[in-house]
Design a protein around this motif. Structure first.
Motif, PDB file in Angstrom:
ATOM      1  N   HIS A 193     -16.510 -17.599  -2.016  1.00 43.02           N
ATOM      2  CA  HIS A 193     -17.342 -16.537  -2.566  1.00 43.02           C
ATOM      3  C   HIS A 193     -18.728 -17.130  -2.745  1.00 43.02           C
ATOM      4  O   HIS A 193     -18.879 -18.351  -2.828  1.00 43.02           O
ATOM      5  CB  HIS A 193     -16.751 -16.076  -3.915  1.00 43.02           C
ATOM      6  CG  HIS A 193     -17.368 -14.840  -4.482  1.00 43.02           C
ATOM      7  ND1 HIS A 193     -18.528 -14.871  -5.220  1.00 43.02           N
ATOM      8  CD2 HIS A 193     -16.972 -13.542  -4.448  1.00 43.02           C
ATOM      9  CE1 HIS A 193     -18.820 -13.649  -5.606  1.00 43.02           C
ATOM     10  NE2 HIS A 193     -17.901 -12.822  -5.155  1.00 43.02           N
ATOM     11  N   SER A 214      -7.506 -12.482  -2.920  1.00 41.61           N
ATOM     12  CA  SER A 214      -7.750 -13.421  -4.007  1.00 41.61           C
ATOM     13  C   SER A 214      -6.832 -14.625  -3.816  1.00 41.61           C
ATOM     14  O   SER A 214      -5.873 -14.584  -3.050  1.00 41.61           O
ATOM     15  CB  SER A 214      -7.495 -12.768  -5.371  1.00 41.61           C
ATOM     16  OG  SER A 214      -6.142 -12.372  -5.479  1.00 41.61           O
ATOM     17  N   ALA A 225     -14.373 -13.531  -0.999  1.00 35.66           N
ATOM     18  CA  ALA A 225     -15.247 -12.585  -0.306  1.00 35.66           C
ATOM     19  C   ALA A 225     -14.681 -12.278   1.075  1.00 35.66           C
ATOM     20  O   ALA A 225     -14.065 -13.144   1.725  1.00 35.66           O
ATOM     21  CB  ALA A 225     -16.653 -13.160  -0.179  1.00 35.66           C
TER      22      ALA A 225
END
Length: 245
Positions: A193, A214, A225
């Motif tokens: 991320h 995640s 991301a």
């Protein structure tokens, strides 16, 4: 660091300020030779002719400014660490964008100067032990040495980074996330991320729900991301199969 102490270059166009800082530096037993210059151009000439361990640099000077000199130093193969010494606090962001070790406001106090020297010495020690798995962190005036293997993930915090550990503790360090990404990638820290690095060895689970991915690290769930998802899965599969990261 030289055995006789640090060889320091001090650059300031104001003679009283130059003399005062040289005097304060001379009172620290970690400092060896002190070289003084009254312009950035003269300082640059000195740096090209001989090596120094660090540079204490004023910012606002006639001609070449301190910030401009620091930019030039950044192109050196082995650039000495820079500490900016200035009366102008508004330049702090620019200074740290140039990876300054520290930023001192005039008039400089002995204790604050001693802290800047400690940071220089600490950085020199780390550079001599490249690949060392210990990371020095500070809290409440105490320096601890974390094993990098105990760091689960790293979170961006402005110009700093917050290190999270297996013990559930966290420590703020004066290093941008982008720098840690570059330096720790070989040790399995991966960008997931814009504000997160994760230690691949601590990833226990990758989960995708409603198009969002995640990873679980201990009891913590970290967002991945979209643009990093495929690459992360690939590198985790390679690690699991014994391939290189």
């Amino acid at each position: 660091m030289n055995r006789g102490g640090l060889r320091v270059l001090v650059v300031d166009d104001e003679q009283p300020a130059l003399d005062e800082l040289a005097f304060l530096l001379g009172g620290d037993d970690r400092i060896g030779e002190i070289v003084c210059c009254q312009s950035a151009t003269e300082g640059l000439r000195t740096l090209r002719e001989s090596d120094v361990d660090c540079v204490f640099l004023d910012i606002q000077m006639p001609g070449l400014s301190g910030l401009e000199l620091a930019e030039v130093l950044g192109r050196f193969k082995q650039a000495p660490p820079v500490v900016f010494v200035t009366a102008h606090e508004q330049h702090a962001v620019d200074a740290f964008d140039l990876d300054a070790v520290d930023y001192l406001l005039k008039p400089v106090g002995r204790e604050r100067l001693a802290e800047a020297i400690r940071r220089i010495v600490s950085g020199s020690d780390r550079s001599r032990t490249a690949g060392d798995t210990q990371v020095p962190v500070e809290r409440g005036g105490v320096t601890r040495f974390l094993d990098r293997g105990d760091i689960t993930h790293v979170e961006a915090h402005g110009d700093y980074a917050r290190l999270h550990t297996t013990a559930g503790e966290n420590y703020l360090v004066r290093v941008p996330l982008s720098t840690l990404e570059e330096e720790w990638r070989a040790d399995g820290f991966w960008r997931i991320h814009r504000s997160l690095l994760v230690s691949l060895g601590h990833v226990e689970e990758v989960r995708t729900e409603s198009g969002r991915t995640s990873v679980r690290v201990g009891d913590v769930e970290l967002p991945v991301a979209r643009r990093h998802t495929r690459e992360l899965r690939d590198v985790l599969v390679r690690r699991a199969s014994g391939g290189a990261s």
